[in-house]
Design an enzyme around this catalytic site. Structure first.
Site, PDB file in Angstrom:
ATOM      1  N   CYS A 112       0.787  -1.378  -0.101  1.00 29.71           N
ATOM      2  CA  CYS A 112       0.131  -0.122   0.045  1.00 29.71           C
ATOM      3  C   CYS A 112       0.810   1.256  -0.139  1.00 29.71           C
ATOM      4  O   CYS A 112       0.306   2.495  -0.309  1.00 29.71           O
ATOM      5  CB  CYS A 112      -1.001  -0.018   1.271  1.00 29.71           C
ATOM      6  SG  CYS A 112      -2.090  -1.629   1.127  1.00 29.71           S
ATOM      7  N   HIS A 249      -4.211   7.025   3.096  1.00 29.01           N
ATOM      8  CA  HIS A 249      -4.581   5.651   2.705  1.00 29.01           C
ATOM      9  C   HIS A 249      -5.998   5.267   3.136  1.00 29.01           C
ATOM     10  O   HIS A 249      -6.181   5.216   3.991  1.00 29.01           O
ATOM     11  CB  HIS A 249      -3.435   4.617   3.138  1.00 29.01           C
ATOM     12  CG  HIS A 249      -3.841   3.300   2.564  1.00 29.01           C
ATOM     13  ND1 HIS A 249      -4.123   2.956   1.553  1.00 29.01           N
ATOM     14  CD2 HIS A 249      -3.514   2.009   3.217  1.00 29.01           C
ATOM     15  CE1 HIS A 249      -4.489   1.802   1.246  1.00 29.01           C
ATOM     16  NE2 HIS A 249      -4.099   1.070   2.265  1.00 29.01           N
ATOM     17  N   ASN A 279     -10.271  -0.864  -0.145  1.00 30.06           N
ATOM     18  CA  ASN A 279      -9.045  -0.551   0.216  1.00 30.06           C
ATOM     19  C   ASN A 279      -8.143  -0.979  -1.307  1.00 30.06           C
ATOM     20  O   ASN A 279      -8.254  -2.173  -1.890  1.00 30.06           O
ATOM     21  CB  ASN A 279      -8.318  -1.739   0.988  1.00 30.06           C
ATOM     22  CG  ASN A 279      -6.831  -1.584   1.218  1.00 30.06           C
ATOM     23  OD1 ASN A 279      -6.222  -0.814   0.485  1.00 30.06           O
ATOM     24  ND2 ASN A 279      -6.181  -1.996   2.577  1.00 30.06           N
TER      25      ASN A 279
HETATM   26  N1  ACO Z   1     -18.098 -10.677   7.965  1.00 28.41           N
HETATM   27  C1  ACO Z   1     -18.906 -10.836   9.206  1.00 28.41           C
HETATM   28  N2  ACO Z   1     -18.064 -11.340  10.285  1.00 28.41           N
HETATM   29  C2  ACO Z   1     -16.819 -11.442   9.899  1.00 28.41           C
HETATM   30  C3  ACO Z   1     -16.124 -10.937   8.583  1.00 28.41           C
HETATM   31  C4  ACO Z   1     -17.093 -10.622   7.752  1.00 28.41           C
HETATM   32  N3  ACO Z   1     -16.661 -10.208   6.429  1.00 28.41           N
HETATM   33  N4  ACO Z   1     -14.850 -11.045   8.743  1.00 28.41           N
HETATM   34  C5  ACO Z   1     -14.501 -11.468  10.092  1.00 28.41           C
HETATM   35  N5  ACO Z   1     -15.638 -11.336  10.584  1.00 28.41           N
HETATM   36  C6  ACO Z   1     -15.995 -12.268  11.842  1.00 28.41           C
HETATM   37  C7  ACO Z   1     -14.564 -12.684  12.505  1.00 28.41           C
HETATM   38  O1  ACO Z   1     -14.540 -14.136  12.154  1.00 28.41           O
HETATM   39  C8  ACO Z   1     -14.784 -12.755  14.073  1.00 28.41           C
HETATM   40  O2  ACO Z   1     -15.475 -13.672  14.584  1.00 28.41           O
HETATM   41  P1  ACO Z   1     -15.422 -14.109  16.041  1.00 28.41           P
HETATM   42  O3  ACO Z   1     -15.330 -13.379  16.889  1.00 28.41           O
HETATM   43  O4  ACO Z   1     -16.470 -15.300  16.009  1.00 28.41           O
HETATM   44  O5  ACO Z   1     -14.072 -14.960  15.707  1.00 28.41           O
HETATM   45  C9  ACO Z   1     -15.236 -11.282  14.328  1.00 28.41           C
HETATM   46  O6  ACO Z   1     -16.145 -10.966  13.168  1.00 28.41           O
HETATM   47  C10 ACO Z   1     -14.294 -10.326  14.668  1.00 28.41           C
HETATM   48  O7  ACO Z   1     -13.201 -10.336  13.957  1.00 28.41           O
HETATM   49  P2  ACO Z   1     -11.853  -9.293  13.842  1.00 28.41           P
HETATM   50  O8  ACO Z   1     -11.012  -9.577  13.195  1.00 28.41           O
HETATM   51  O9  ACO Z   1     -11.605  -9.218  15.633  1.00 28.41           O
HETATM   52  O10 ACO Z   1     -12.719  -7.656  13.779  1.00 28.41           O
HETATM   53  P3  ACO Z   1     -12.091  -6.298  13.691  1.00 28.41           P
HETATM   54  O11 ACO Z   1     -13.008  -5.496  14.629  1.00 28.41           O
HETATM   55  O12 ACO Z   1     -10.767  -6.478  13.905  1.00 28.41           O
HETATM   56  O13 ACO Z   1     -12.189  -5.821  12.173  1.00 28.41           O
HETATM   57  C11 ACO Z   1     -10.856  -5.484  10.277  1.00 28.41           C
HETATM   58  C12 ACO Z   1     -11.499  -6.779  11.103  1.00 28.41           C
HETATM   59  C13 ACO Z   1     -11.935  -4.872   9.629  1.00 28.41           C
HETATM   60  C14 ACO Z   1      -9.981  -6.363   9.215  1.00 28.41           C
HETATM   61  C15 ACO Z   1      -9.939  -4.872  11.244  1.00 28.41           C
HETATM   62  O14 ACO Z   1      -9.143  -5.348  12.074  1.00 28.41           O
HETATM   63  C16 ACO Z   1      -9.017  -3.935  10.305  1.00 28.41           C
HETATM   64  O15 ACO Z   1      -9.460  -3.040   9.572  1.00 28.41           O
HETATM   65  N6  ACO Z   1      -7.671  -4.125  10.517  1.00 28.41           N
HETATM   66  C17 ACO Z   1      -6.885  -3.347   9.505  1.00 28.41           C
HETATM   67  C18 ACO Z   1      -6.769  -4.118   8.217  1.00 28.41           C
HETATM   68  C19 ACO Z   1      -6.371  -3.302   7.382  1.00 28.41           C
HETATM   69  O16 ACO Z   1      -6.714  -2.051   7.227  1.00 28.41           O
HETATM   70  N7  ACO Z   1      -5.535  -3.664   6.357  1.00 28.41           N
HETATM   71  C20 ACO Z   1      -4.844  -3.158   5.452  1.00 28.41           C
HETATM   72  C21 ACO Z   1      -4.036  -2.010   5.911  1.00 28.41           C
HETATM   73  S1  ACO Z   1      -2.455  -2.139   5.154  1.00 28.41           S
HETATM   74  C22 ACO Z   1      -2.886  -2.320   3.663  1.00 28.41           C
HETATM   75  O17 ACO Z   1      -3.875  -1.534   3.205  1.00 28.41           O
HETATM   76  C23 ACO Z   1      -2.304  -3.276   2.838  1.00 28.41           C
END
Ligand code: ACO
Length: 322
Positions: A112, A249, A279
Site C-alpha cells: 500500500c 491511505h 482498499n
Molecule cells: N463478516 C462478518 N464477520 C466477519 C467478517 C465478515 N466479513 N470477517 C471477519 N468476521 C468475524 C470474525 O470471524 C470474528 O468472529 P469471531 O469473533 O466469532 O471469531 C469477528 O468478525 C471479529 O473479527 P475481528 O478480526 O476481530 O474484527 P475487527 O474488528 O478487528 O475488524 C478488520 C476486522 C476490519 C479487518 C480490522 O481488523 C481492520 O481493519 N484491520 C486493519 C486491516 C487493514 O486496514 N488492512 C490493510 C492495511 S494495510 C494495507 O492496506 C495493505
C-alpha cells in the site's frame, strides 16, 4: 528546485460490487462491513482489464489535466503489488499503452506504500534535474489475488488506479517525503505465493489469497501512522494547524479517523473515499487526491498531508503544497 503536482487523474473499473452483493457470496453483512471498515462498495476489473490498463487510463486523465503529452513524459514510476506479469514491469507496459519511449520505467512493490515510494523517487529525480515531467501511478487489480471465499479479506479490497504528473517548480510543491519499513512484521499481512517461493504450489492450484491478521495490522498501523505524522511535520518544520487536507491511505475508516484525531483535524478536512472503492492499496491515495481535486475541495496553494501504511510493513508520507 522542487517538484509540484501539475495534474491528477484516476480510473475505476465499471463493475461495482456492493456489500449487498457480497452478502450473497460469503457469510457477511452490510452492517458488519460498514461498521468495521467504512466500506460500502468496491470496483472489480473486467476480464480484459489488467493493472497496466487501469494505470494507463488514470495516466491519460492526469496527463490531460496537466496539459502534457506522451512526448513530454521522461520518467515513469508505478506502485503496485498486483503487476500484470513478473516481467516486463508495469511501468514499461504503461509506456507501451501510452506511446512513451526511451525513459526510465519501473514498478515498486511496497504494497500500500508503493505510490508513496514512487512519488518520493520521482520527486528526487526532478529535484536533481534528471527528470522534467514524471508520471507517477498507483494501480491495482487486488480482485485477482483475493480469496473470494475468505470473508475476512474479500470484503476489504478493490481495484483501481490513480496518477499524478510531477513537473519542476522553483517553489514547493512537495516539501518533503518520508519513507520507512520494518520487515519484522512481514507475516502479519502478505500474499503467500511468489516466483521464488511457493509458485509451484500456486501452479498446482493451491488455495488462498491475501493473508492478514487484521487486529494486529490495525494496532501497528495506528501507532506507526501517529508517529509518522509527527516525524513528517518535524522534518518539514510545519505545524499541524497549517494542514488544509489529510489525504490518507484508504484502508479502513477507523484507521483514518485515528490519524485525523492525531492532527486535531475535523473529518470535513480529511479526504475519505474508502466507502466508494474499498482498499485499493497503492491506488488509494492518488484516487482520493484526484477525487478531491476534481470536485473542488482541494485548491491550488493548499497544504496536503499524504500518509500510508501497508504490507511489509512499509509506510510513508508526503507534505505537498498543491
Ligand atoms: N463478516 C462478518 N464477520 C466477519 C467478517 C465478515 N466479513 N470477517 C471477519 N468476521 C468475524 C470474525 O470471524 C470474528 O468472529 P469471531 O469473533 O466469532 O471469531 C469477528 O468478525 C471479529 O473479527 P475481528 O478480526 O476481530 O474484527 P475487527 O474488528 O478487528 O475488524 C478488520 C476486522 C476490519 C479487518 C480490522 O481488523 C481492520 O481493519 N484491520 C486493519 C486491516 C487493514 O486496514 N488492512 C490493510 C492495511 S494495510 C494495507 O492496506 C495493505
Amino acid at each position: 528546485m522542487y517538484s509540484r503536482i501539475a495534474g491528477t487523474g484516476s480510473y475505476l473499473p465499471a463493475k461495482v460490487l456492493t456489500n449487498a452483493d457480497l452478502e450473497t457470496m460469503v457469510d457477511t453483512t452490510d452492517e458488519w462491513i460498514r461498521s468495521r471498515s467504512g466500506i460500502e462498495r468496491r470496483h472489480v476489473a473486467a476480464p480484459e482489464e489488467s493493472t497496466s490498463t487501469l494505470a494507463a487510463e488514470a495516466a491519460r486523465r492526469a496527463m490531460q489535466a496537466a496539459g502534457v503529452t506522451a512526448a513530454d513524459i521522461d520518467f515513469v514510476a508505478v506502485g503496485t503489488c498486483t503487476p500484470d506479469f513478473i516481467f516486463p514491469n508495469v511501468g514499461t507496459l504503461v509506456q507501451r499503452h501510452l506511446g512513451i519511449h526511451d525513459t526510465p520505467a519501473f514498478s515498486i512493490e511496497t504494497a500500500c506504500s508503493s505510490f508513496m515510494y514512487s512519488l518520493s523517487m520521482a520527486d528526487k529525480f526532478i529535484r536533481l534535474g534528471e527528470a522534467k515531467c514524471a508520471l507517477v501511478i498507483g494501480a491495482e487489480c487486488l480482485s485477482r489475488i483475493v480469496d473470494w471465499n475468505d470473508r475476512s479479506t474479500a470484503v476489504l479490497f478493490g481495484d483501481g488506479a490513480g496518477a499524478v504528473i510531477l513537473t519542476p517548480s522553483e517553489t514547493p510543491g512537495i516539501l518533503t517525503t518520508l519513507l520507512s519499513a520494518d520487515g519484522q512484521y512481514s507475516d502479519l499481512l502478505y500474499f503467500p505465493y511468489g516466483p521464488s517461493s511457493g509458485f509451484d504450489k500456486l501452479r498446482a492450484g493451491a488455495p488462498g489469497g491475501i493473508s492478514m491478521k487484521g487486529n494486529e495490522v490495525f494496532k501497528v498501523a495506528v501507532n506507526t501512522l501517529s508517529s509518522l505524522v509527527d516525524k513528517t511535520l518535524a522534518k518539514a518544520g510545519v505545524d499541524k494547524s497549517e494542514i488544509d487536507w489529510l489525504v490518507p491511505h484508504q484502508a479502513n475508516l477507523r484507521i483514518i479517523q485515528a490519524a485525523a484525531r492525531k492532527l486535531d483535524l475535523p473529518l470535513e478536512r480529511v479526504v475519505i473515499t474508502v466507502q466508494d472503492h474499498g482498499n485499493t492499496s497503492s491506488a488509494s491515495i492518488p484516487l482520493a487526491l484526484d477525487a478531491a481535486v476534481r470536485d473542488g475541495r482541494i485548491q491550488r496553494g493548499q497544504l496536503l498531508l499524504l500518509e500510508t501504511f501497508g504490507g511489509g510493513f512499509t509506510w510513508g508520507s508526503a507534505l505537498v503544497r498543491y
